[in-house]
Scaffold this motif. Structure first.
Motif, PDB file in Angstrom:
ATOM      1  N   ARG A   1      -3.428   4.358 -21.488  1.00  0.00           N
ATOM      2  CA  ARG A   1      -2.095   4.763 -21.951  1.00  0.00           C
ATOM      3  C   ARG A   1      -2.236   5.420 -23.319  1.00  0.00           C
ATOM      4  O   ARG A   1      -2.763   4.817 -24.265  1.00  0.00           O
ATOM      5  CB  ARG A   1      -1.164   3.569 -22.021  1.00  0.00           C
TER       6      ARG A   1
ATOM      7  N   ASP B   1      -4.582  -0.394 -22.309  1.00  0.00           N
ATOM      8  CA  ASP B   1      -3.330   0.038 -22.923  1.00  0.00           C
ATOM      9  C   ASP B   1      -3.598   0.874 -24.170  1.00  0.00           C
ATOM     10  O   ASP B   1      -4.726   1.277 -24.449  1.00  0.00           O
ATOM     11  CB  ASP B   1      -2.461  -1.177 -23.232  1.00  0.00           C
TER      12      ASP B   1
ATOM     13  N   TRP C   1       5.557   6.285 -19.728  1.00  0.00           N
ATOM     14  CA  TRP C   1       4.115   6.157 -19.861  1.00  0.00           C
ATOM     15  C   TRP C   1       3.492   7.539 -19.930  1.00  0.00           C
ATOM     16  O   TRP C   1       3.817   8.425 -19.136  1.00  0.00           O
ATOM     17  CB  TRP C   1       3.506   5.424 -18.651  1.00  0.00           C
TER      18      TRP C   1
END
Length: 397
Positions: A141, A120, A235
């Motif tokens: 991400r 992440d 995202w």
């Protein structure tokens, strides 16, 4: 413990497409009393004390089945980790855990057909992309609005987010967003954008020996409508996977969505299975050892919960030793009753067969509801006691 668990996982991944999911969780163990016992600062402001855990989990890309633990790091934060970030090299920063996690995935999962490390926003830093192992792909991400150079016929300097925001939509698809704490299950339509980019080395804090640019693809995913409960999905994913058309974009998105497995794993460790933050262990090193053991057990519990319905093709060897099979079969025969619902419906040798046994040992009757992590934890502890009992030799005393 971590190396042993990783060696077992390595035996299960040959020829498979594997997603290695890594993340960090703070284990809050108290306040002033824990600090006096030697636990380091965690949480915002450093008021609370505890440990940090950074596991890497191996998941099969197609089925989402949890294959095992790749590696884990458990540490007690000291004063050095609280020093200003820019005064420390990457080797002295906690962020090195992301690089080490990717390296460990490349080593442990070397026999896999394809390895994709997913993480992440906290892992979005330049050195991770620049130093990734050659046999590992990344999906991260994006968090930083980085300086970029476009990899097109007309290069233009700019910033990452502004570049992708200015792109036209390149496709849409409908999907189901599963339920989560505070969020109901819903159907969503997602708009896609993607473009090749070259990230520029940061002006400050980056090792000057790193390459000046790193080539990646940015995939932008946006939910079209605003859901009634919560924010719409948005995202921005940086990946090393080749992306030239919407089918490849979908694959990147599907791989990233496997990251939810590690959130469920942390829930099993913290609340649904072990309540590990309630452990009253005063000595930090003893607690580190306990966290490591509980992490390995939580992986098995999560595997059993996944397999309980018999809807996967997971085999016993994905979670148990070969010597466990006759014990499981003997316990299953002892636990079975006269009615159909009191008999193990799954084939021997399957992980579903073992999940039925462990759930019954944990107190599940076979009639009501589905066995969750707490029942599986209790049942797994009882099974390990039975297994230990089979190794005891009786002596004539």
């Amino acid at each position: 413990m971590s190396r042993h668990a990783g060696a077992l996982t390595a035996q299960r991944v040959a020829g498979r497409d594997v997603v290695a999911i890594q993340d960090t969780s703070e284990l809050v163990l108290g306040g002033r009393r824990a600090r006096q016992a030697g636990y380091g600062a965690v949480g915002k402001g450093g008021v609370l004390s505890g440990l940090l855990l950074h596991p890497v989990l191996a998941v099969e890309a197609g089925s989402g089945g949890l294959l095992g633990l790749v590696s884990m790091q458990v540490w007690n934060r000291g004063r050095a980790e609280l020093a200003p970030r820019r005064r420390r090299t990457t080797a002295a920063k906690e962020s090195r855990r992301w690089i080490e996690g990717a390296q460990q995935a490349g080593e442990v999962l070397a026999e896999a057909r394809c390895i994709t490390v997913v993480s992440d926003r906290e892992s979005d830093f330049y050195e991770l992309f620049a130093r990734r192992p050659a046999n590992v792909h990344l999906i991260v991400r994006a968090c930083q609005n980085r300086r970029i150079e476009r990899l097109t016929e007309e290069p233009a300097d700019g910033l990452l987010f502004g570049m992708i925001d200015g792109q036209p939509e390149q496709g849409r698809f409908a999907t189901t967003i599963p339920a989560a704490p505070g969020r109901a299950k819903r159907h969503a339509e997602l708009a896609l954008r993607f473009a090749p980019v070259a990230l520029r080395r940061p002006l400050h804090g980056a090792d000057p020996a790193l390459p000046a640019t790193v080539g990646l693809t940015l995939v932008d995913v946006r939910e079209i409508s605003t859901p009634p409960d919560g924010k719409p999905i948005h995202w921005r994913l940086l990946t090393t996977h080749p992306v030239a058309e919407c089918g490849q974009v979908r694959r990147v998105i599907d791989l990233y969505r496997q990251r939810w497995t590690i959130e469920e794993f942390f829930r099993t460790l913290k609340t649904a299975g072990f309540d590990i933050e309630d452990a009253d262990i005063g000595e930090p090193q003893a607690m580190i050892n306990f966290v490591a053991a509980a992490t390995i057990a939580s992986v098995t519990i999560k595997q059993l919960v996944q397999a309980r319905d018999g809807n996967t093709d997971r085999q016993l060897g994905d979670a148990f030793d070969p010597d466990d099979r006759p014990i499981l079969e003997a316990v299953s025969a002892r636990l079975e009753g006269k009615t159909a619902r009191q008999r193990n419906p799954h084939p021997t040798g399957s992980l579903a067969f073992a999940a039925w046994v462990i759930a019954r040992l944990g107190g599940w009757t076979g009639y009501y509801g589905k066995p969750g992590p707490k029942l599986m934890r209790i049942g797994l502890a009882k099974f390990n006691d039975i297994k230990y009992g089979t190794t005891l030799g009786l002596r004539n005393v």
